[in-house]
Each structure stands twice: as structure tokens, then as C-alpha cells.
Design an enzyme around this catalytic site. Structure first.
Site, PDB file in Angstrom:
ATOM      1  CE  LYS A  25      -1.847   1.462   4.099  1.00  0.00           C
ATOM      2  NZ  LYS A  25      -2.837   1.705   5.161  1.00  0.00           N
ATOM      3  CB  SER A  74      -2.101   3.270 -16.109  1.00  0.00           C
ATOM      4  OG  SER A  74      -1.524   4.457 -16.611  1.00  0.00           O
ATOM      5  CE1 TYR A 119      -1.267   0.241 -17.557  1.00  0.00           C
ATOM      6  CE2 TYR A 119      -3.625  -0.145 -17.728  1.00  0.00           C
ATOM      7  CZ  TYR A 119      -2.459   0.388 -18.244  1.00  0.00           C
ATOM      8  OH  TYR A 119      -2.487   1.078 -19.430  1.00  0.00           O
TER       9      TYR A 119
END
Length: 128
Positions: free
Chosen positions: A9, A25, A58
Site C-alpha cells: 500500500k 493507468s 494498473y
């Protein structure tokens, strides 16, 4: 049985760009990718602290040390420059692996520079 566990994270990153017409993205400062263990092209979840919107996309690598967090493509409707977001990646682990696994947690300052890292989230306590 496999469990879907938090792998990494990046906490409270500040969005620096929102590029609606750029290929989708989130471009992330390469130093943050390296510190978190999130790989380029890996699926990530993003949670916008400012407006509560969530999305999946992504990771793309941005220039090392640039501080860039650029939300691109249709996700640019979910975050704007100045918003704070949490970027998370997950891994599937066997139960035995999950017992010993600890995620990589990267905390950043207002300029998206690493302030510290951790391997666990403090236990939440009841309010006094």
C-alpha cells in the site's frame, strides 16, 4: 484455499495529474513502486480519500524522484490533482503463507516523498 491478501500500500499519496486522454493507468513515482514492491503493469486498487470513489487499474512507472501520481484515462473522472488516494495491491497466498506474510506499507508526505515504511497496521483501539 488461497486468500486474497494486502501485498502493498502507498498511503495518502497526493494526485499530481489527472490526464483523461492519456492511456489508462496510474503513473507512480518509480521510487514509490520500488519501496512498495508494486510492479509496473500490476493491477492496483485506488481509493480516493477526498470523494470516496474507488477504482481498479494498473501501475505505470513514472520518473524516479518526480513525486508523480498521475491518474489517467477514465479513472481521471475519479480523482483530481490535490486529492489524497490510497494505492493498494493484493496477492493470492495459501493459508500457510498468509500466516507469516506481512504487507509492505509506504507512507508519503505532501510531496509524495517517502516519510516511512512499515510491515503492519497498528491495531485500532476503541474511542475513549
Amino acid at each position: 484455499m488461497n486468500l486474497n491478501m494486502l501485498k502493498a500500500k502507498i498511503h495518502r499519496a497526493t494526485v499530481t495529474h489527472a490526464e483523461l486522454h492519456y492511456e489508462g493507468s496510474i503513473a507512480i513515482d518509480g521510487l514509490l513502486l520500488d519501496a512498495s514492491g508494486i510492479r509496473e503493469y500490476e493491477q492496483i486498487h485506488a481509493w480516493n480519500i477526498n470523494n470516496g470513489k474507488r477504482f481498479v487499474t494498473y501501475a505505470l512507472r513514472a520518473e524516479n524522484g518526480s513525486g508523480i501520481i498521475s491518474v489517467n484515462g477514465s479513472a481521471a473522472h475519479r480523482a483530481q490533482p490535490g486529492d489524497l488516494i490510497i494505492i493498494a495491491a493484493f496477492a493470492q497466498l495459501a493459508e500457510a503463507e498468509a500466516e507469516q506474510f506481512q504487507p509492505t506499507l509506504v507512507y508519503v508526505d505532501a510531496d509524495n516523498r517517502i516519510s516511512h515504511t512499515n510491515r503492519s497496521i497498528p491495531t485500532q483501539m476503541a474511542a475513549a
